[in-house]
Design an enzyme around this catalytic site. Structure first.
Site, PDB file in Angstrom:
ATOM      1  N   ARG A 286     -74.348 -11.088  18.911  1.00  0.00           N
ATOM      2  CA  ARG A 286     -74.244  -9.503  18.710  1.00  0.00           C
ATOM      3  C   ARG A 286     -72.839  -9.279  17.946  1.00  0.00           C
ATOM      4  O   ARG A 286     -72.057  -9.884  17.966  1.00  0.00           O
ATOM      5  CB  ARG A 286     -74.244  -8.635  19.885  1.00  0.00           C
ATOM      6  CG  ARG A 286     -75.563  -9.055  20.772  1.00  0.00           C
ATOM      7  CD  ARG A 286     -75.470  -8.482  21.958  1.00  0.00           C
ATOM      8  NE  ARG A 286     -76.808  -8.714  22.689  1.00  0.00           N
ATOM      9  CZ  ARG A 286     -77.041  -8.242  24.205  1.00  0.00           C
ATOM     10  NH1 ARG A 286     -76.078  -7.412  24.740  1.00  0.00           N
ATOM     11  NH2 ARG A 286     -78.064  -8.472  24.648  1.00  0.00           N
ATOM     12  N   HIS A 287     -72.854  -8.160  17.551  1.00  0.00           N
ATOM     13  CA  HIS A 287     -71.396  -7.562  16.850  1.00  0.00           C
ATOM     14  C   HIS A 287     -70.595  -7.209  17.731  1.00  0.00           C
ATOM     15  O   HIS A 287     -70.809  -6.871  18.838  1.00  0.00           O
ATOM     16  CB  HIS A 287     -71.847  -5.985  15.997  1.00  0.00           C
ATOM     17  CG  HIS A 287     -72.814  -6.325  14.796  1.00  0.00           C
ATOM     18  ND1 HIS A 287     -72.280  -7.142  13.702  1.00  0.00           N
ATOM     19  CD2 HIS A 287     -74.177  -5.895  14.614  1.00  0.00           C
ATOM     20  CE1 HIS A 287     -73.421  -7.275  12.888  1.00  0.00           C
ATOM     21  NE2 HIS A 287     -74.340  -6.456  13.381  1.00  0.00           N
ATOM     22  N   GLU A 288     -69.382  -7.659  17.343  1.00  0.00           N
ATOM     23  CA  GLU A 288     -68.024  -7.418  18.217  1.00  0.00           C
ATOM     24  C   GLU A 288     -67.904  -5.897  18.464  1.00  0.00           C
ATOM     25  O   GLU A 288     -68.286  -5.126  17.588  1.00  0.00           O
ATOM     26  CB  GLU A 288     -67.033  -7.899  17.621  1.00  0.00           C
ATOM     27  CG  GLU A 288     -65.500  -8.008  18.422  1.00  0.00           C
ATOM     28  CD  GLU A 288     -65.971  -8.814  19.605  1.00  0.00           C
ATOM     29  OE1 GLU A 288     -66.216  -8.171  20.677  1.00  0.00           O
ATOM     30  OE2 GLU A 288     -65.684  -9.852  19.763  1.00  0.00           O
ATOM     31  N   ALA A 296     -72.534 -12.582  14.548  1.00  0.00           N
ATOM     32  CA  ALA A 296     -73.275 -11.570  13.691  1.00  0.00           C
ATOM     33  C   ALA A 296     -72.400 -10.762  12.781  1.00  0.00           C
ATOM     34  O   ALA A 296     -72.867  -9.967  11.790  1.00  0.00           O
ATOM     35  CB  ALA A 296     -73.782 -10.565  14.856  1.00  0.00           C
ATOM     36  N   ASP A 297     -71.034 -10.854  12.773  1.00  0.00           N
ATOM     37  CA  ASP A 297     -70.087 -10.117  12.116  1.00  0.00           C
ATOM     38  C   ASP A 297     -70.094 -10.919  10.540  1.00  0.00           C
ATOM     39  O   ASP A 297     -69.139 -10.301   9.535  1.00  0.00           O
ATOM     40  CB  ASP A 297     -68.695 -10.013  12.666  1.00  0.00           C
ATOM     41  CG  ASP A 297     -68.851  -8.977  14.217  1.00  0.00           C
ATOM     42  OD1 ASP A 297     -69.752  -8.159  13.814  1.00  0.00           O
ATOM     43  OD2 ASP A 297     -68.265  -9.289  14.759  1.00  0.00           O
TER      44      ASP A 297
END
Length: 653
Positions: A286-288, A296-297
């Site tokens: 998942r994004h930070e 994800a980033d």
């Protein structure tokens, strides 16, 4: 006598409950006043509490009382029983170690023991994604009794004991009552299965190259073809002999397409599809929440970078084919408009909510940012691009800087844009917030700047686009409990997306100017990677939160761009060497989605909730089922792109 004692104990218990409830209400009121945004002040308190509960329940520790059999665990949660053997009620607060400079949040109040040999006990669900710190305070004196940092395991069962050592000290310890599950085993099994399949395919390919096996296939294929011809009309009567006296010259040979570029684009796209579908519900897919990087980033900046590389090659191809710059600019503008419109349609579907409301139309988005970056960088390249690169020698002393010196006006424009980003970010006054603020707001920075999420970036978006036209539920809500709308694809961050697109364009210029010398291409890629890596190290001070400009995907900070561009140069050099130079790898299976990137991206967004990309799971709180579903969905898109490649179907805009 016993009845009198029981009556007195009952009155004392009611008194303790009232005191505890009063303490809890006061603390909750203080925390609500600390982090409540301005927008919720206009809403009923009940609505604000309901929204906060809905948004924060999945990942935040939730206080609950009652027997353990009435409590159910979700993914990334564990049981915690807090036992109080002290003579005072204990207030338990928590904070995630992943939450930078965050204020403690209330977990619950543990009643004091009712007598010798007794204890107060309350059960909670706590988060397991990151290490958390538990703070125990006395409700009478508000004095800190102890601080316990601990990383709980998923579905584990734990007990926290607060005991009095002597009159002046308290001992707090955590005991594991039931071991947690290893939530990372599904990833290991998935990796083994996928690696095994890849190994089998490679072995089959190598076996097929043996002369004996190849001859067997030819004999089987030849016998089948002979049988087909016997049972048919011996071929088509329309077949004619090739014409050999054509006076026209042969068509000009097209430039060789680099498989490494499509492979790199495909890698970025496949990871993007996987994480967009959920990534097995693992936190690192998942994004930070704010500063830092997760898997994800990585992918979106790489996609933007390789788009810049493709711009350099496509514009050079158009100019060499004789196209005018005006016609090429018209194509660039039309493609940008198409990307922008497709992006608006994808992020504003409202399929189940009736007609789309223009008052809540979200304007920024992934494809919109791609459209903007493509328009600016392609226009800059059209202004300075050279149509005939062969006339420039590559063996002079200027050859080492040729790919920069020839395009200095474009470099100057990009540098001016970056200066504008720095000035707006660090000098623009934002009402109610510190100038140059780069924090997440909410409970970050001890809750001092709750409504300042994103600083100047969010302020510019609200001013230009309006609060209702930007992203309403950013990823930082869970960790930092910010209720201010914030868009990670906002206006100010688009300047830095132009920068990484231009760095990708620079990679394309290197390929064009040193196309016959693969060693020069690879060495320059590594030099650029080292140069950008040094810049990132200086900007971040090699830390997550302590640097001048932290790596931040939500802000698309300068250090985020230089870091991801550094990775992109190095990864592209490795793929280029393995795929195009040594031909050790064909680029499969990533090559196929890389050839149809727009179709795969749009398709995976539109059909996300349809079978076979999603189905009803037997256990929605299992990482295993989520991981299996997301991997199947991603593999389906890889297979679809392979079929389209074989059918020569490509969606180009």
């Amino acid at each position: 006598m016993s009845e009198a004692v029981a009556l007195m104990a009952k009155k004392e218990s009611k008194k303790n409950i009232k005191q505890t409830s009063s303490v809890v209400r006061k603390i909750q009121k203080k925390q609500a006043d600390l982090v409540r945004p301005e927008i919720t002040e206009m809403l009923p308190l009940s609505a604000a509490v309901l929204v906060a509960a809905v948004c924060l329940t999945p990942l935040a520790p939730i206080s609950a009382s009652g027997s353990r059999q009435h409590m159910s665990l979700k993914m990334d949660e564990a049981f915690l029983t807090v036992n109080n053997e002290l003579d005072t009620d204990v207030l338990v607060s928590w904070v995630s170690q992943h939450c930078y400079q965050c204020a403690f949040q209330l977990l619950g109040v543990i009643p004091k023991r009712s007598g010798p040999g007794d204890l107060g006990s309350v059960e909670f669900n706590v988060g397991t994604q990151h290490e958390i710190s538990l703070q125990l305070n006395s409700t009478q004196t508000n004095e800190e009794l102890c601080m316990v940092p601990f990383h709980f395991g998923e579905f584990g069962n734990y007990s926290l004991w607060a005991k009095s050592v002597n009159s002046s000290s308290v001992n707090c310890s955590i005991v594991t009552d039931a071991e947690p599950v290893n939530s990372y085993m599904p990833i290991l099994f998935a990796f083994i299965i996928l690696a095994g399949l890849a190994l089998l395919v490679d072995v089959a390919r190598r076996i097929s190259q043996f002369n004996a096996v190849r001859g067997l296939f030819l004999r089987i294929g030849g016998s089948m073809e002979t049988e087909r011809l016997i049972n048919s009309e011996l071929g088509s009567p329309r077949m004619t002999a090739p014409v050999t006296d054509n006076i026209l010259p042969p068509p000009p040979s097209t430039s060789k397409r680099l498989r490494s570029l499509d492979t790199f684009r495909g890698i970025s796209l496949v990871i993007m599809v996987f994480v967009n579908y959920g990534g097995g519900r693992y936190w690192f897919f998942r994004h930070e929440s704010w500063n830092g990087l997760t898997v994800a980033d990585l992918v979106f900046p790489w996609f933007v970078f390789i788009m810049g590389t493709s711009i350099a090659l496509s514009i050079n191809s158009m100019l060499r084919a004789g196209s005018s710059r005006r016609s090429a600019l018209g194509k660039v503008v039309w493609r940008s408009v198409q990307l922008f419109i497709i992006g608006l349609v994808i992020i504003n579907p409202n399929y189940c909510q009736g007609a789309l409301s223009w008052n809540s139309l979200r304007i920024p988005g992934v494809l919109q940012r791609l459209a903007w970056s493509y328009l600016v960088v392609a226009s800059l390249d059209l202004l300075v691009a050279r149509g005939h690169l062969d006339i420039y020698a590559t063996d002079t002393r200027w050859s080492r800087c040729l790919d920069i010196l020839l395009y200095w006006p474009a470099w100057l424009c990009v540098i001016l844009l970056e200066v504008a980003w720095l000035c707006l970010t660090f000098l623009l006054p934002v009402p109610g917030c510190p100038t140059g603020y780069l924090g997440p707001g909410g409970i970050g920075d001890m809750g001092l700047y709750a409504n300042c999420t994103g600083g100047a970036a969010a302020f510019i978006d609200r001013w230009l686009l309006g609060e209702n036209h930007i992203y309403q539920t950013p990823s930082l809500r869970v960790m930092y409990r910010s209720h201010v709308p914030y868009d990670p694809e906002g206006v100010l961050g688009s300047i830095n997306s132009i920068l990484i697109t231009f760095l990708g364009l620079q990679a394309g210029k290197i390929i064009l100017h040193y196309r016959d010398i693969s060693t020069s291409i690879i060495s320059r890629f590594f030099i650029w990677g080292l140069f950008l890596g040094v810049i990132s190290a200086v900007l971040t001070k090699c830390s997550t939160n302590q640097g001048f400009i932290p790596v931040n995907k939500n802000l698309w900070s300068l250090s985020y761009v230089t870091t991801l561009a550094c990775f992109a140069f190095v990864l592209l050099a490795i793929i280029y060497y393995a795929v195009d130079v040594k031909k050790w790898w064909s680029g499969a299976p990533f090559y196929y989605p890389g050839m149809n990137s727009i179709l795969v991206y749009v398709g995976h967004e539109v059909f996300e909730n349809y079978f076979p990309f999603r189905w009803q799971m037997a256990n929605s709180q299992s990482h295993t089922e989520h991981l299996a579903q997301n991997l199947v969905a991603t593999c389906c898109w890889v297979f679809i792109s392979y079929i389209l490649y074989r059918k020569k179907i490509f969606w180009k805009i």
